[in-house]
Design an enzyme around this catalytic site. Structure first.
Site, PDB file in Angstrom:
ATOM      1  N   PRO A 106      -4.890  -4.784  -5.101  1.00 13.96           N
ATOM      2  CG  PRO A 106      -5.097  -6.636  -6.532  1.00 13.96           C
ATOM      3  CD  PRO A 106      -4.537  -5.240  -6.471  1.00 13.96           C
ATOM      4  N   GLY A 107      -3.642  -6.333  -3.151  1.00 13.46           N
ATOM      5  CA  GLY A 107      -3.007  -6.979  -2.003  1.00 13.46           C
ATOM      6  C   GLY A 107      -1.831  -7.889  -2.293  1.00 13.46           C
ATOM      7  N   GLY A 108      -1.318  -7.889  -3.512  1.00  9.85           N
ATOM      8  CA  GLY A 108      -0.197  -8.779  -3.849  1.00  9.85           C
ATOM      9  C   GLY A 108       0.982  -8.572  -2.914  1.00  9.85           C
ATOM     10  CE  LYS A 109       4.119  -5.256  -6.126  1.00  8.30           C
ATOM     11  NZ  LYS A 109       3.384  -4.661  -7.231  1.00  8.30           N
ATOM     12  NE  ARG A 132      -6.976  -0.759  -7.323  1.00 10.77           N
ATOM     13  CZ  ARG A 132      -6.410  -1.618  -8.155  1.00 10.77           C
ATOM     14  NH1 ARG A 132      -7.081  -2.064  -9.198  1.00 10.77           N
ATOM     15  NH2 ARG A 132      -5.169  -2.022  -7.968  1.00 10.77           N
ATOM     16  CG  ASP A 172       3.079  -1.597  -6.302  1.00 11.29           C
ATOM     17  OD1 ASP A 172       3.996  -1.461  -7.126  1.00 11.29           O
ATOM     18  OD2 ASP A 172       2.099  -2.340  -6.480  1.00 11.29           O
ATOM     19  CB  CYS A 225       3.913  -2.644 -13.273  1.00 10.96           C
ATOM     20  SG  CYS A 225       2.293  -1.896 -13.393  1.00 10.96           S
TER      21      CYS A 225
HETATM   22  C1  LIG Z   1      -0.242  -0.383  -8.696  1.00 10.45           C
HETATM   23  S1  LIG Z   1      -1.705  -0.409  -7.784  1.00 10.45           S
HETATM   24  C2  LIG Z   1      -1.254  -1.280  -6.343  1.00 10.45           C
HETATM   25  C3  LIG Z   1      -1.097  -2.778  -6.491  1.00 10.45           C
HETATM   26  C4  LIG Z   1      -0.825  -3.462  -5.160  1.00 10.45           C
HETATM   27  N1  LIG Z   1       0.316  -2.884  -4.486  1.00 10.45           N
HETATM   28  C5  LIG Z   1      -0.616  -4.951  -5.284  1.00 10.45           C
HETATM   29  O1  LIG Z   1       0.517  -5.428  -5.208  1.00 10.45           O
HETATM   30  O2  LIG Z   1      -1.618  -5.690  -5.408  1.00 10.45           O
HETATM   31  C6  LIG Z   1      -1.829   1.224  -7.212  1.00 10.45           C
HETATM   32  C7  LIG Z   1      -2.939   1.476  -6.213  1.00 10.45           C
HETATM   33  O3  LIG Z   1      -2.777   2.800  -5.708  1.00 10.45           O
HETATM   34  C8  LIG Z   1      -4.046   3.275  -5.300  1.00 10.45           C
HETATM   35  N2  LIG Z   1      -3.910   4.746  -5.136  1.00 10.45           N
HETATM   36  C9  LIG Z   1      -3.748   5.673  -6.095  1.00 10.45           C
HETATM   37  N3  LIG Z   1      -3.609   6.904  -5.561  1.00 10.45           N
HETATM   38  C10 LIG Z   1      -3.672   6.751  -4.212  1.00 10.45           C
HETATM   39  C11 LIG Z   1      -3.613   7.648  -3.107  1.00 10.45           C
HETATM   40  N4  LIG Z   1      -3.437   8.951  -3.281  1.00 10.45           N
HETATM   41  N5  LIG Z   1      -3.733   7.150  -1.862  1.00 10.45           N
HETATM   42  C12 LIG Z   1      -3.907   5.806  -1.664  1.00 10.45           C
HETATM   43  N6  LIG Z   1      -3.985   4.917  -2.679  1.00 10.45           N
HETATM   44  C13 LIG Z   1      -3.866   5.374  -3.939  1.00 10.45           C
HETATM   45  C14 LIG Z   1      -4.946   2.798  -6.424  1.00 10.45           C
HETATM   46  O4  LIG Z   1      -6.287   2.724  -6.006  1.00 10.45           O
HETATM   47  C15 LIG Z   1      -4.353   1.431  -6.766  1.00 10.45           C
HETATM   48  O5  LIG Z   1      -5.058   0.402  -6.123  1.00 10.45           O
END
Ligand SMILES: C[S@@+](CC[C@H](N)C(=O)[O-])C[C@H]1O[C@@H](n2cnc3c(N)ncnc32)[C@H](O)[C@@H]1O
Length: 440
Positions: A106-109, A132, A172, A225
């Site tokens: 959701p955008g933390g980083k 998301r 991430d 994580c």
């Molecule tokens: C660990 S979370 C990200 C958290 C985010 N970086 C933060 O700091 O708020 C991983 C994200 O990867 C996305 N995701 C998974 N596979 C993906 C892909 N092939 N392409 C783009 N996004 C993907 C998921 O929808 C999920 O929102």
């Protein structure tokens, strides 16, 4: 196999027991100040400072409801897990970098990365999950970020287009989330060895794609994580084996651990601090990735729309806009970042700052324009009292003595959105999806 037994094949048994015990305790929450909006750190003086991240604080969510505060709605801070805050902090972002966050929702980083950029830089924030990605969009807009392109694509699709473009890439990765077990029983019950293997395979594909998006000399930050090495060190090793990438040593974080075999990487465990934990590795791109010729989206605004927009600006704002950056997508008008990128063939949610919409021969400003503004940018600013603020954030219409026209709405001088005054009635333009009861 159980999660703890699996980890014991890589870490000492007593350490894994300590880890599981630490996860049974209550996790601490964190908030990161939005430097472009919050000028009164006194609001957080009762909180403990984050040990390593500037202008970030720790809090107990059972005591403080920061997510429900009016200041949250005003974008003064982002609530973020404390170990996750180290990712963008360690990326050493320069103000004119082109930064791509591939899995950003959701955008933390991503919102953290944006804090280091000026308008000479660019943030591209992407997530392939539409729901998301909408949350990502909401957070980027709440934080008042102007120079971001928000995309909703698979990493593979971006790798086809933006090869060799970025100075900094954040991956991430989607992971088994072992660090989140104390927060979410659902995540812990969903754990299986088969899932770890499946994700590790995906992460290896993603890191290879992520790497191709970098310029030579650019930096990739890989984080998860989760704790098991299959989703961490093994993924990094895949990149090191298949490309000329090299690891950059991350600085010491007191009491934290280094990567298994990869001493340059960091492992943050809930045994070190009351946080959930992260794996972080920083990699330099030593390969030349051929860049495609990417023509920026040329302004496509028609004369009638331009006139409506200029009329709105003249009557309501103290700002001027570079016409070449105005871009229309259907009935919405965007202000492209100064250093924008071509987005043909991609699913785009935001091409820079959404300025507003053309509705039956009128230009209606957007909430994102209000939140990205400063008070001096608007000709009319309405400071609401407590009761009016509650009403405004619930989406109600009420009486307010002021001249007719659009006005920026503030509480305690912090921008909440905008409204239209018609004969002393405040017509509420606070977005429906954001309407709620808040704590003042
Ligand atoms: C660990 S979370 C990200 C958290 C985010 N970086 C933060 O700091 O708020 C991983 C994200 O990867 C996305 N995701 C998974 N596979 C993906 C892909 N092939 N392409 C783009 N996004 C993907 C998921 O929808 C999920 O929102």
């Amino acid at each position: 196999m159980k999660y703890a037994d699996f980890l014991k094949t890589y870490f000492p048994e007593d350490f894994v027991d300590q880890l599981i015990k630490a996860q049974e305790g209550e996790a601490i929450s964190g908030l990161r100040i939005n430097r472009s909006k919050c000028h009164d750190l006194g609001l957080f003086r009762m909180l403990e400072k984050h040990p390593f991240v500037k202008q970030a604080y720790l809090f107990d969510k059972n005591i403080h409801a920061f997510g429900k505060s009016v200041y949250h709605q005003a974008g003064l801070y982002y609530i973020q897990e404390p170990s996750a805050m180290l990712v963008a902090e360690l990326l050493n972002i320069k103000d004119d970098d082109y930064v791509l966050d591939l899995c950003a929702a959701p955008g933390g980083k991503a919102t953290h990365a944006a804090q280091f950029l000026t308008e000479d830089g660019l943030l591209v924030a992407n997530d392939y999950n539409y729901k998301r990605a909408l949350a990502l969009q909401e957070n980027i807009e709440r934080m008042g970020i102007k120079n971001a392109i928000i995309l909703n694509n698979d990493v593979k699709k971006l790798a086809e287009k933006y090869q060799g473009v970025f100075n900094k890439v954040i991956l991430d990765a989607p992971c088994s989330g072992e660090g989140m077990f104390r927060k979410s029983e659902e995540v812990s019950e969903d754990w299986s060895l088969e899932k770890v293997h499946r994700l590790a395979k995906l992460q290896k594909e993603l890191i290879l794609k992520a790497y191709t998006l970098l310029k030579k000399g650019g930096i990739l930050i890989y984080s998860t994580c989760t704790f098991n090495p299959l989703e961490n060190e093994e993924v990094v090793k895949e990149l090191l084996t298949k490309t000329q990438a090299s690891l950059i040593s991350l600085p010491e974080v007191p009491n934290s651990k280094r990567g298994l075999e990869l001493k340059e990487a960091l492992r943050l465990f809930p045994t070190d601090y009351p946080w959930e934990g992260h794996f972080i590795a920083l990699l330099r791109c030593n390969d030349e990735h051929q860049r495609f010729d990417l023509k920026v989206n040329k302004s496509n605004i028609d004369n009638q729309s331009l006139k409506l927009f200029n009329d709105f600006v003249r009557l309501n704002l103290n700002l001027s806009f570079d016409k070449t950056r105005l871009y229309k997508i259907q009935n919405s008008l965007y202000y492209q970042p100064k250093n924008s990128l071509n987005t043909d063939q991609l699913k785009v949610l935001r091409l820079g700052l959404k300025l507003g919409d053309f509705k039956s021969k009128h230009f209606v400003p957007s909430h994102s324009l209000a939140l990205a503004s400063q008070k001096k940018d608007w000709q009319k600013v309405l400071e609401l009292n407590k009761e009016e603020t509650q009403q405004y954030l619930k989406g109600l219409t009420f009486t307010h003595q002021a001249d007719d026209g659009y006005a920026l709405v503030t509480y305690n001088s912090y921008i909440l959105g905008f409204a239209k005054i018609v004969q002393n009635q405040l017509k509420n333009h606070y977005p429906k999806a954001l309407r709620r009861d808040v704590i003042l």
